[in-house]
Motif scaffolding. Structure first.
Motif, PDB file in Angstrom:
ATOM      1  N   ALA A  91     -12.759  -3.106   2.904  1.00 30.81           N
ATOM      2  CA  ALA A  91     -11.852  -2.998   4.058  1.00 30.81           C
ATOM      3  C   ALA A  91     -10.473  -2.508   3.629  1.00 30.81           C
ATOM      4  O   ALA A  91      -9.850  -1.687   4.317  1.00 30.81           O
ATOM      5  CB  ALA A  91     -11.737  -4.356   4.756  1.00 30.81           C
ATOM      6  N   LEU A  92     -10.002  -2.986   2.463  1.00 35.31           N
ATOM      7  CA  LEU A  92      -8.695  -2.555   1.967  1.00 35.31           C
ATOM      8  C   LEU A  92      -8.704  -1.072   1.608  1.00 35.31           C
ATOM      9  O   LEU A  92      -7.763  -0.338   1.926  1.00 35.31           O
ATOM     10  CB  LEU A  92      -8.304  -3.378   0.729  1.00 35.31           C
ATOM     11  CG  LEU A  92      -7.817  -4.798   0.994  1.00 35.31           C
ATOM     12  CD1 LEU A  92      -7.694  -5.571  -0.311  1.00 35.31           C
ATOM     13  CD2 LEU A  92      -6.466  -4.784   1.712  1.00 35.31           C
ATOM     14  N   GLU A 105     -10.574   1.173   2.878  1.00 34.18           N
ATOM     15  CA  GLU A 105     -10.594   1.925   4.138  1.00 34.18           C
ATOM     16  C   GLU A 105      -9.185   2.045   4.707  1.00 34.18           C
ATOM     17  O   GLU A 105      -8.790   3.101   5.217  1.00 34.18           O
ATOM     18  CB  GLU A 105     -11.527   1.241   5.140  1.00 34.18           C
ATOM     19  CG  GLU A 105     -13.008   1.423   4.808  1.00 34.18           C
ATOM     20  CD  GLU A 105     -13.914   0.667   5.769  1.00 34.18           C
ATOM     21  OE1 GLU A 105     -13.383  -0.042   6.656  1.00 34.18           O
ATOM     22  OE2 GLU A 105     -15.153   0.781   5.633  1.00 34.18           O
ATOM     23  N   LYS A 106      -8.405   0.940   4.635  1.00 35.64           N
ATOM     24  CA  LYS A 106      -7.009   0.988   5.093  1.00 35.64           C
ATOM     25  C   LYS A 106      -6.202   1.989   4.266  1.00 35.64           C
ATOM     26  O   LYS A 106      -5.403   2.761   4.795  1.00 35.64           O
ATOM     27  CB  LYS A 106      -6.360  -0.396   4.982  1.00 35.64           C
ATOM     28  CG  LYS A 106      -6.770  -1.376   6.056  1.00 35.64           C
ATOM     29  CD  LYS A 106      -5.964  -2.662   5.909  1.00 35.64           C
ATOM     30  CE  LYS A 106      -6.312  -3.673   6.994  1.00 35.64           C
ATOM     31  NZ  LYS A 106      -5.533  -4.924   6.853  1.00 35.64           N
ATOM     32  N   ILE A 107      -6.415   1.949   2.955  1.00 31.70           N
ATOM     33  CA  ILE A 107      -5.683   2.848   2.068  1.00 31.70           C
ATOM     34  C   ILE A 107      -6.024   4.301   2.380  1.00 31.70           C
ATOM     35  O   ILE A 107      -5.163   5.178   2.384  1.00 31.70           O
ATOM     36  CB  ILE A 107      -5.989   2.499   0.593  1.00 31.70           C
ATOM     37  CG1 ILE A 107      -5.384   1.127   0.254  1.00 31.70           C
ATOM     38  CG2 ILE A 107      -5.451   3.558  -0.347  1.00 31.70           C
ATOM     39  CD1 ILE A 107      -5.973   0.477  -0.965  1.00 31.70           C
ATOM     40  N   ARG A 116      -6.680   5.488   5.132  1.00 31.07           N
ATOM     41  CA  ARG A 116      -6.067   5.895   6.399  1.00 31.07           C
ATOM     42  C   ARG A 116      -4.556   6.110   6.280  1.00 31.07           C
ATOM     43  O   ARG A 116      -3.926   6.601   7.206  1.00 31.07           O
ATOM     44  CB  ARG A 116      -6.360   4.843   7.491  1.00 31.07           C
ATOM     45  CG  ARG A 116      -7.821   4.815   7.934  1.00 31.07           C
ATOM     46  CD  ARG A 116      -7.985   4.068   9.251  1.00 31.07           C
ATOM     47  NE  ARG A 116      -7.632   2.663   9.143  1.00 31.07           N
ATOM     48  CZ  ARG A 116      -8.493   1.681   8.837  1.00 31.07           C
ATOM     49  NH1 ARG A 116      -9.764   1.978   8.591  1.00 31.07           N
ATOM     50  NH2 ARG A 116      -8.097   0.430   8.765  1.00 31.07           N
ATOM     51  N   ILE A 117      -3.973   5.697   5.150  1.00 34.72           N
ATOM     52  CA  ILE A 117      -2.530   5.865   4.968  1.00 34.72           C
ATOM     53  C   ILE A 117      -2.188   7.355   4.867  1.00 34.72           C
ATOM     54  O   ILE A 117      -2.785   8.096   4.095  1.00 34.72           O
ATOM     55  CB  ILE A 117      -2.047   5.136   3.697  1.00 34.72           C
ATOM     56  CG1 ILE A 117      -2.160   3.620   3.871  1.00 34.72           C
ATOM     57  CG2 ILE A 117      -0.596   5.522   3.371  1.00 34.72           C
ATOM     58  CD1 ILE A 117      -1.848   2.839   2.605  1.00 34.72           C
ATOM     59  N   GLU A 141       3.430  -0.069   2.502  1.00 31.45           N
ATOM     60  CA  GLU A 141       2.375   0.207   3.481  1.00 31.45           C
ATOM     61  C   GLU A 141       1.470  -0.994   3.752  1.00 31.45           C
ATOM     62  O   GLU A 141       0.980  -1.159   4.862  1.00 31.45           O
ATOM     63  CB  GLU A 141       1.531   1.395   3.007  1.00 31.45           C
ATOM     64  CG  GLU A 141       2.253   2.729   3.032  1.00 31.45           C
ATOM     65  CD  GLU A 141       2.468   3.241   4.443  1.00 31.45           C
ATOM     66  OE1 GLU A 141       1.704   2.858   5.347  1.00 31.45           O
ATOM     67  OE2 GLU A 141       3.421   4.012   4.644  1.00 31.45           O
ATOM     68  N   LEU A 142       1.207  -1.805   2.728  1.00 31.00           N
ATOM     69  CA  LEU A 142       0.369  -3.002   2.895  1.00 31.00           C
ATOM     70  C   LEU A 142       1.110  -4.203   2.304  1.00 31.00           C
ATOM     71  O   LEU A 142       0.711  -4.772   1.282  1.00 31.00           O
ATOM     72  CB  LEU A 142      -0.994  -2.811   2.204  1.00 31.00           C
ATOM     73  CG  LEU A 142      -1.929  -1.756   2.798  1.00 31.00           C
ATOM     74  CD1 LEU A 142      -3.214  -1.665   1.975  1.00 31.00           C
ATOM     75  CD2 LEU A 142      -2.266  -2.048   4.253  1.00 31.00           C
TER      76      LEU A 142
END
Length: 279
Positions: free
Chosen positions: A7-8, A10-12, A14-15, A152-153
């Motif tokens: 999941a992390l 995937e977030k990265i 999308r950055i 960003e996170l």
């Protein structure tokens, strides 16, 4: 942890930390056919990017305070190598200028700047065999995952700091390194940058083609911490005989350390009194 890690990542993925102008600039500086005038044309097409580059170019570190009046001056007076490093610094400024962790972000900037200065000084010695401008750039970007994710996170970075010294931190370290390589690919950084980001802070053997660069950044990273420029969350304990003698035993350690200390002392952005005031 696998599901969380996925999941992390995937977030990265999308950055999108950079605007199209910065992406165009990064692509241009990797093109061997690019000239300073090509970079000038791209920079002048965006007022915010122009302003940031002029601010960094006029910082005391580059010795041009007040002399860089416009983008053309930056391109002519600084030269391609310094302009390239300023573009990297501008990319970081655009991508990491936010989030709640201001003090950690500032410490990380100081650490990576110290690492860049140390790497560029070490590169002057024949044993190292790396061009000075590239050495500086590699040092500046060697913790790219941390540099972006602190803004960003921020929740992940907070967890990273709170698990310092604990087994749980190891998986987060892996995520930060993976994030750095993903972002380096998004920025179209050369393979040598991606390799240093992936291997410089882990004990794994790097590809033979980039061993010299990885060893240089490992040494510069550790030496920066020995000199008091810690990387947030990294529990580094100096050991004998020290980073410089460990990685480059044939170099005159005392002379080089003194030169590096002089360079750091002359850099206003690494002034310890400034750090204390900001804390």
């Amino acid at each position: 942890m696998t599901g969380t890690h996925t999941a992390l990542i995937e977030k990265i993925n999308r950055i999108q930390p950079l605007n199209p102008i910065m992406m165009e600039l990064l692509a241009a500086i990797q093109n061997q056919d690019s000239q300073a005038t090509d970079l000038e044309h791209i920079i002048r097409s965006d007022a915010n990017t122009s302003a940031t580059i002029l601010k960094i170019a006029n910082s005391p570190f580059y010795g041009m305070s007040g002399r860089i009046k416009n983008v053309r001056d930056a391109c002519v007076l600084l030269g391609f190598d310094q302009l390239r490093n300023i573009i990297y610094a501008t990319a970081l400024e655009h991508a990491s200028n936010g989030g709640p962790h201001k003090i950690w972000c500032q410490k990380l900037r100081r650490h990576t700047l110290a690492t860049a200065i140390i790497a560029s000084e070490l590169s002057l010695h024949m044993t190292v065999r790396i061009e000075k401008g590239q050495a500086y750039s590699l040092g500046l970007l060697h913790e790219l995952g941390k540099q972006i994710l602190v803004s960003e996170l921020p929740d992940l970075f907070h967890e990273y700091m709170n698990t310092q010294g604990q087994p749980e931190q190891e998986s987060i370290v892996g995520t930060l390194i993976e994030a750095g390589t993903i972002i380096a690919q998004k920025w179209r950084l050369p393979e040598v940058f991606q390799t240093c980001i992936r291997f410089a802070l882990v004990p794994s053997d790097p590809p033979e083609a980039f061993q010299n660069e990885v060893i240089l950044i490992r040494c510069a990273h550790q030496l920066a911490q020995e000199l008091g420029f810690d990387s947030p969350g990294d529990q580094y304990t100096p050991s004998e005989p020290g980073a410089l003698l460990h990685y480059y035993p044939t170099l005159p350690a005392d002379v080089i350390t003194e030169t590096i200390q002089d360079c750091i002392n002359s850099c206003p952005d690494l002034d310890r009194s400034t750090e204390e005031a900001q804390s």
